[in-house]
Design a protein around this motif. Structure first.
Motif, mmCIF file in Angstrom:
data_model
loop_
_atom_site.group_PDB
_atom_site.id
_atom_site.type_symbol
_atom_site.label_atom_id
_atom_site.label_comp_id
_atom_site.label_asym_id
_atom_site.label_seq_id
_atom_site.Cartn_x
_atom_site.Cartn_y
_atom_site.Cartn_z
ATOM 1 N N MET A 250 0.781 -1.179 -0.117
ATOM 2 C CA MET A 250 -0.073 0.088 0.020
ATOM 3 C C MET A 250 0.792 1.227 -0.055
ATOM 4 N N THR A 251 0.276 2.171 -0.441
ATOM 5 C CA THR A 251 1.062 3.529 -0.492
ATOM 6 C C THR A 251 0.743 4.120 0.821
ATOM 7 N N THR A 252 1.505 5.328 1.078
ATOM 8 C CA THR A 252 1.346 6.091 2.129
ATOM 9 C C THR A 252 -0.042 6.620 2.042
ATOM 10 N N GLN A 253 -0.635 7.051 1.149
ATOM 11 C CA GLN A 253 -2.000 7.756 0.816
ATOM 12 C C GLN A 253 -3.081 6.628 1.420
ATOM 13 N N GLU A 254 -2.755 5.474 0.733
ATOM 14 C CA GLU A 254 -3.792 4.376 1.028
ATOM 15 C C GLU A 254 -3.914 4.071 2.486
ATOM 16 N N ILE A 255 -2.509 3.819 3.223
ATOM 17 C CA ILE A 255 -2.440 3.803 4.508
ATOM 18 C C ILE A 255 -3.002 4.864 5.467
ATOM 19 N N ALA A 256 -2.811 6.026 4.939
ATOM 20 C CA ALA A 256 -3.284 7.056 5.575
ATOM 21 C C ALA A 256 -4.789 7.142 5.887
ATOM 22 N N ASN A 257 -5.398 6.755 4.611
ATOM 23 C CA ASN A 257 -6.776 6.847 4.390
ATOM 24 C C ASN A 257 -7.524 5.706 5.120
ATOM 25 N N LYS A 258 -7.002 4.387 5.288
ATOM 26 C CA LYS A 258 -7.504 3.376 6.121
ATOM 27 C C LYS A 258 -7.375 3.743 7.463
ATOM 28 N N TRP A 259 -6.269 4.526 7.888
ATOM 29 C CA TRP A 259 -6.073 4.628 9.337
ATOM 30 C C TRP A 259 -7.244 5.431 9.622
ATOM 31 N N ALA A 260 -7.421 6.442 8.914
ATOM 32 C CA ALA A 260 -8.333 7.593 9.318
ATOM 33 C C ALA A 260 -9.997 7.185 9.443
ATOM 34 N N GLU A 261 -9.990 6.119 8.384
ATOM 35 C CA GLU A 261 -11.476 5.578 8.385
ATOM 36 C C GLU A 261 -11.619 4.757 9.737
ATOM 37 N N TYR A 262 -10.588 3.683 9.795
ATOM 38 C CA TYR A 262 -10.743 2.815 10.957
ATOM 39 C C TYR A 262 -10.873 3.666 12.372
ATOM 40 N N CYS A 263 -10.177 5.046 12.393
ATOM 41 C CA CYS A 263 -10.278 5.688 13.615
ATOM 42 C C CYS A 263 -11.747 6.494 13.822
ATOM 43 N N ARG A 264 -12.293 6.757 12.617
ATOM 44 C CA ARG A 264 -13.656 7.383 12.474
ATOM 45 C C ARG A 264 -14.519 6.301 12.936
ATOM 46 N N THR A 265 -14.469 4.999 12.633
ATOM 47 C CA THR A 265 -15.541 4.037 12.776
ATOM 48 C C THR A 265 -15.147 3.195 14.163
ATOM 49 N N GLY A 266 -14.156 3.881 15.008
ATOM 50 C CA GLY A 266 -13.851 3.024 16.356
ATOM 51 C C GLY A 266 -13.159 2.020 15.939
ATOM 52 N N GLN A 267 -12.349 1.727 15.036
ATOM 53 C CA GLN A 267 -11.691 0.381 14.865
ATOM 54 C C GLN A 267 -10.175 0.677 14.924
ATOM 55 N N MET A 268 -9.758 1.104 16.098
ATOM 56 C CA MET A 268 -8.223 1.461 16.241
ATOM 57 C C MET A 268 -7.507 0.001 16.746
ATOM 58 N N ASP A 269 -8.129 -0.717 17.048
ATOM 59 C CA ASP A 269 -7.148 -2.151 17.033
ATOM 60 C C ASP A 269 -7.253 -2.826 15.716
ATOM 61 N N ARG A 270 -8.066 -2.686 14.839
ATOM 62 C CA ARG A 270 -7.869 -3.198 13.351
ATOM 63 C C ARG A 270 -6.714 -2.226 12.751
ATOM 64 N N ALA A 271 -6.777 -1.204 12.930
ATOM 65 C CA ALA A 271 -5.729 -0.258 12.305
ATOM 66 C C ALA A 271 -4.440 -0.808 12.869
ATOM 67 N N GLN A 272 -4.232 -0.984 13.880
ATOM 68 C CA GLN A 272 -3.046 -1.485 14.612
ATOM 69 C C GLN A 272 -2.739 -2.685 13.943
ATOM 70 N N GLU A 273 -3.602 -3.880 13.767
ATOM 71 C CA GLU A 273 -3.296 -5.058 13.392
ATOM 72 C C GLU A 273 -2.975 -4.878 11.811
ATOM 73 N N GLU A 274 -3.748 -4.421 11.413
ATOM 74 C CA GLU A 274 -3.341 -4.195 9.776
ATOM 75 C C GLU A 274 -2.248 -3.307 9.233
ATOM 76 N N LEU A 275 -2.108 -2.210 9.766
ATOM 77 C CA LEU A 275 -1.183 -0.944 9.324
ATOM 78 C C LEU A 275 0.208 -0.973 9.946
ATOM 79 N N TYR A 276 0.195 -1.206 11.120
ATOM 80 C CA TYR A 276 1.439 -1.064 12.089
ATOM 81 C C TYR A 276 2.456 -2.387 12.048
ATOM 82 N N SER A 277 3.564 -1.768 11.825
ATOM 83 C CA SER A 277 4.728 -2.690 11.950
ATOM 84 C C SER A 277 4.951 -3.221 13.160
ATOM 85 N N ASP A 278 5.526 -4.443 13.264
ATOM 86 C CA ASP A 278 5.652 -5.376 14.379
ATOM 87 C C ASP A 278 6.432 -4.486 15.470
ATOM 88 N N ASP A 279 7.568 -3.782 14.789
ATOM 89 C CA ASP A 279 8.562 -2.949 15.604
ATOM 90 C C ASP A 279 8.299 -1.461 15.668
#
Length: 122
Positions: free
Chosen positions: A1-30
């Motif tokens: 994914m591009t930075t723009q795609e990741i940013a858009n997904k992050w914002a959507e997950y936050c807006r819909t109360g899915q921060m845990d999903r954002a962390q699972e899908e978008l964050y590096s383990d480290d």
């Protein structure tokens, strides 16, 4: 994914109360997470997604009632993105208030590798 795609997904997950999903899908383990110096109840720096998840649970434990969240952005520049987070919140033992912060993220190899939050420390 591009930075723009990741940013858009992050914002959507936050807006819909899915921060845990954002962390699972978008964050590096480290990934690293940085808070403001002097923030009450939080370490200034945590490393690794497990520590970031635990920090989130610590914050949730401090919340009496979460009334709403507004995300402005994201704005992307290169491999970074930022957004403004406005929270209507009641923390335990405190009156209801509106908090604002700026969140800054760095992306590498299709994952968020760092997050940093800027806000007033009162």
């Amino acid at each position: 994914m591009t930075t723009q795609e990741i940013a858009n997904k992050w914002a959507e997950y936050c807006r819909t109360g899915q921060m845990d999903r954002a962390q699972e899908e978008l964050y590096s383990d480290d990934c690293i997470s940085l808070e403001m110096e002097g923030a009450q109840g939080f370490p200034q720096r945590v490393e690794g997604i497990k520590a970031i998840v635990e920090k989130g649970k610590l914050w949730e434990g401090m919340v009496e009632e979460f009334h709403g969240l507004e995300i402005e952005g994201p704005i992307v520049a290169g491999n970074h993105f930022t957004a403004t987070m406005k929270m209507d919140i009641t923390m335990k033992g405190q009156p209801r208030r509106n908090d604002e912060e700026i969140a800054l993220f760095r992306v590498e190899n299709g994952k968020i590798v760092s997050e940093q939050f800027f806000y007033s420390v009162d």
